[in-house]
Design a protein around this motif. Structure first.
Motif, short mmCIF file in Angstrom:
data_model
loop_
_atom_site.label_atom_id
_atom_site.label_comp_id
_atom_site.label_asym_id
_atom_site.label_seq_id
_atom_site.Cartn_x
_atom_site.Cartn_y
_atom_site.Cartn_z
N ALA A 118 17.72 49.68 -35.63
CA ALA A 118 18.67 48.85 -36.37
C ALA A 118 18.03 48.41 -37.68
CB ALA A 118 19.06 47.63 -35.53
N LEU A 119 18.72 48.70 -38.78
CA LEU A 119 18.26 48.35 -40.12
C LEU A 119 19.12 47.18 -40.61
CD1 LEU A 119 18.10 52.03 -41.46
CD2 LEU A 119 16.23 50.67 -40.46
N ILE A 120 18.53 45.99 -40.62
CA ILE A 120 19.31 44.77 -40.85
C ILE A 120 18.78 44.03 -42.07
CG2 ILE A 120 20.09 42.61 -39.85
CD1 ILE A 120 21.06 45.10 -38.34
N CYS A 121 19.70 43.64 -42.95
CA CYS A 121 19.31 42.86 -44.12
C CYS A 121 20.45 41.92 -44.51
CB CYS A 121 18.90 43.76 -45.28
SG CYS A 121 20.09 45.01 -45.72
N GLY A 122 20.21 41.11 -45.50
CA GLY A 122 21.16 40.07 -45.87
C GLY A 122 22.53 40.63 -46.27
N GLY A 123 23.56 39.89 -45.94
CA GLY A 123 24.93 40.30 -46.22
C GLY A 123 25.66 40.83 -45.02
N GLY A 124 24.93 41.10 -43.95
CA GLY A 124 25.54 41.71 -42.78
C GLY A 124 26.56 40.84 -42.07
N SER A 125 26.48 39.53 -42.24
CA SER A 125 27.43 38.65 -41.54
C SER A 125 28.87 38.96 -41.92
CB SER A 125 27.12 37.18 -41.85
OG SER A 125 25.84 36.81 -41.39
N SER A 126 29.13 39.12 -43.21
CA SER A 126 30.51 39.39 -43.64
C SER A 126 30.87 40.86 -43.53
CB SER A 126 30.72 38.92 -45.08
OG SER A 126 29.97 39.70 -45.98
N LEU A 127 29.87 41.74 -43.47
CA LEU A 127 30.13 43.18 -43.41
C LEU A 127 30.47 43.66 -42.01
CD1 LEU A 127 27.27 44.33 -45.80
CD2 LEU A 127 29.71 44.32 -46.30
N SER A 145 35.28 31.63 -46.29
CA SER A 145 35.53 30.96 -47.57
C SER A 145 35.17 29.48 -47.49
CB SER A 145 37.00 31.13 -47.96
OG SER A 145 37.30 32.49 -48.22
N ALA A 146 35.52 28.85 -46.38
CA ALA A 146 35.19 27.44 -46.20
C ALA A 146 33.68 27.22 -46.13
CB ALA A 146 35.86 26.90 -44.94
N LEU A 147 32.97 28.09 -45.42
CA LEU A 147 31.53 27.95 -45.31
C LEU A 147 30.84 28.17 -46.65
CD1 LEU A 147 30.86 29.77 -41.90
CD2 LEU A 147 30.86 27.30 -42.35
N LEU A 148 31.29 29.18 -47.40
CA LEU A 148 30.67 29.47 -48.68
C LEU A 148 30.87 28.33 -49.67
CD1 LEU A 148 31.73 33.22 -48.97
CD2 LEU A 148 29.40 32.36 -48.67
N ALA A 149 31.96 27.61 -49.55
CA ALA A 149 32.22 26.49 -50.46
C ALA A 149 31.60 25.18 -50.00
CB ALA A 149 33.73 26.30 -50.62
N SER A 150 31.04 25.17 -48.78
CA SER A 150 30.61 23.91 -48.18
C SER A 150 29.28 23.41 -48.68
CB SER A 150 30.53 24.07 -46.65
OG SER A 150 29.43 24.91 -46.30
N GLY A 151 28.43 24.32 -49.18
CA GLY A 151 27.08 23.94 -49.56
C GLY A 151 26.12 23.84 -48.39
N ALA A 152 26.55 24.25 -47.20
CA ALA A 152 25.69 24.19 -46.01
C ALA A 152 24.57 25.22 -46.12
CB ALA A 152 26.51 24.44 -44.75
N PRO A 153 23.39 24.94 -45.55
CA PRO A 153 22.30 25.93 -45.54
C PRO A 153 22.72 27.20 -44.82
CG PRO A 153 21.50 23.76 -44.88
CD PRO A 153 23.00 23.68 -44.91
N ILE A 154 22.11 28.32 -45.20
CA ILE A 154 22.47 29.61 -44.61
C ILE A 154 22.23 29.61 -43.11
CG2 ILE A 154 20.19 30.59 -45.10
CD1 ILE A 154 23.60 32.42 -45.14
N SER A 155 21.20 28.92 -42.63
CA SER A 155 20.94 28.90 -41.18
C SER A 155 22.09 28.24 -40.43
CB SER A 155 19.63 28.15 -40.90
OG SER A 155 19.69 26.83 -41.43
N VAL A 156 22.66 27.19 -41.00
CA VAL A 156 23.79 26.51 -40.37
C VAL A 156 25.03 27.41 -40.41
CG1 VAL A 156 25.36 24.54 -40.53
CG2 VAL A 156 22.89 24.22 -40.86
N MET A 157 25.28 28.03 -41.57
CA MET A 157 26.44 28.91 -41.67
C MET A 157 26.36 30.04 -40.65
SD MET A 157 27.55 29.27 -45.66
CE MET A 157 25.98 29.57 -46.44
#
Length: 426
Positions: A118-127, A145-157
């Motif tokens: 498995a070749l995993i890198c950033g961006g895979g969550s939405s892909l 869209s709500a998470l991206l606008a929230s300002g929450a840390p990536i770990s929380v998202m």
């Protein structure tokens, strides 16, 4: 970005190139691939650099292989045996739904003698959107869209996203059982938690829904009504036992390694280097103010090193969207830095995303110096108003200080370099 840069900006661009080269797919894969299995080799992957990783694996793997990877539109690379799919980022689309189905089918019906890489890198969550029963693609689009606008840390998202997926949190690896899964991960998250990269489709483990709900409540995050109802219902259920899997993970590239490479490049040029951190999080505008204070202090005191000195940092800042403008977190950082350093001589900076795309725009980031804010006003734009309006792209576009690289084929997140003083001759 102009065709020709002045020496200081070219130096900073060279440090960016060194950071990206340290995460070059062929370089980071060549010593980590497993021996060939008795059975089939199935390659799966997701992320903005997944196609380049697959291409490099094919060049290094002298055995039969098959499989599929998914990347962002425009980020594909030709492969001979591995199918390359494209989908939307950062908000998922129907092509991502289909990509998730394809990857699930790739690992179905495998045996213990087969091997999954498995070749995993950033961006895979939405892909790899894979909504659970009762939810739709539209629900995931609203949630992202709500998470991206929230300002929450990536770990929380990503902890939240795992609750809304039949793939993430190790579920893709579980589908491959009893075949072993080796996850080779390019980390774009502060702290390099492998389960946080792309929401961990092949890394077992996810927090309990009740814990995620408590986090959402404590942070005051506003999820779309259907998503919130789903999370509340899940939180009332007893956590299910994790499905079996034979999963091994390895971080093969990260911000720390890339910043070290940039520091070595600087020192080779006779410039001292100070790596502040590879795991900085927080609101981009506020993080910029801290960097500006550190730069002024170092310039004034000569601590920890005299000029010429470059301050380097990485991690993943966030932007709370209050208006509909253009520009990602690195452009927002750079514009806030430009205002904080206004009138300060002898400081030049670059903030950019190592994947080559800052947010959803066509630039990787932007250049800054003490004259940037005044130059923007002279060009007829108000930098402070544009920063408050989430429109940093327009500010740098007005003075031709956007930094364009195109897709780099990798992603170890934010890269920031602040140069103090003059470059040595030669």
């Amino acid at each position: 970005m102009p065709d020709r840069l002045d020496p200081k900006r070219q130096f900073l661009a060279d440090l960016f190139d060194a950071a990206v080269a340290a995460a070059d797919p062929r370089r980071i894969l060549q010593d980590v691939l497993p021996p060939p299995p008795k059975g089939r080799t199935v390659v799966i992957g997701a992320g903005k650099g997944a196609a380049q990783l697959a291409q490099a694996l094919e060049a290094l793997w002298p055995h039969p292989c098959e499989g599929a990877v998914v990347t962002r539109y425009g980020y594909a690379a030709p492969c001979r045996h591995i199918r390359v799919l494209e989908a939307a980022h950062p908000v998922p689309d129907a092509a991502g739904i289909e990509a998730a189905r394809v990857l699930q089918s790739c690992v179905a019906d495998l045996g213990p003698d087969d091997q999954v890489i498995a070749l995993i890198c950033g961006g895979g969550s939405s892909l790899l959107p894979a909504p659970p029963e009762g939810l739709t693609l539209e629900d995931l689009q609203e949630l992202n869209s709500a998470l991206l606008a929230s300002g929450a840390p990536i770990s929380v998202m990503n902890d939240i996203r795992k609750q809304f997926s039949t793939v993430n949190g190790g579920r893709l690896a579980a589908l491959a059982h009893p075949a072993p899964v080796l996850s080779l991960i390019v980390s774009d998250v502060p702290g390099d938690d492998p389960g946080a990269v792309a929401s961990g489709p092949t890394v077992p483990g996810r927090p309990a829904a009740s814990a995620v709900l408590a986090e959402v409540t404590a942070r005051g995050l506003e999820l779309p009504p259907r998503a919130m109802a789903f999370l509340q219902a899940a939180a009332e259920q007893a956590p299910a036992a994790p499905p079996p899997s034979r999963s091994t993970t390895r971080i093969i590239a990260s911000a720390a390694l890339s910043l070290d490479a940039a520091a070595q490049r600087a020192r080779a040029r006779g410039v001292n280097a100070w790596v502040l951190s590879d795991a900085i999080e927080g609101e981009a505008q506020e993080v910029a103010l801290v960097h500006a204070a550190l730069a002024r202090q170092a310039q004034h005191s000569g601590f920890p090193h005299p000029a010429p000195l470059v301050l380097l940092s990485g991690g993943e800042t966030t932007v709370t969207l209050r208006h509909k403008g253009r520009g990602g977190r690195n452009s927002a950082f750079a514009l806030s830095l430009a205002l904080a350093l206004e009138g300060q001589a002898g400081i030049t900076a670059l903030a950019a995303d190592t994947d080559g795309i800052d947010g959803s725009e066509d630039n990787a980031g932007a250049f800054v110096d003490g004259a940037s804010a005044a130059a923007m006003r002279a060009a007829g734009v108000d930098p402070r108003r544009l920063l408050q309006g989430n429109d940093a792209y327009a500010a740098f576009d007005a003075v031709d200080d956007l930094f364009h690289t195109g897709p780099t084929g990798t992603n170890v997140n934010d890269f920031r370099a602040i140069l103090l003083g003059e470059l040595p001759d030669g």
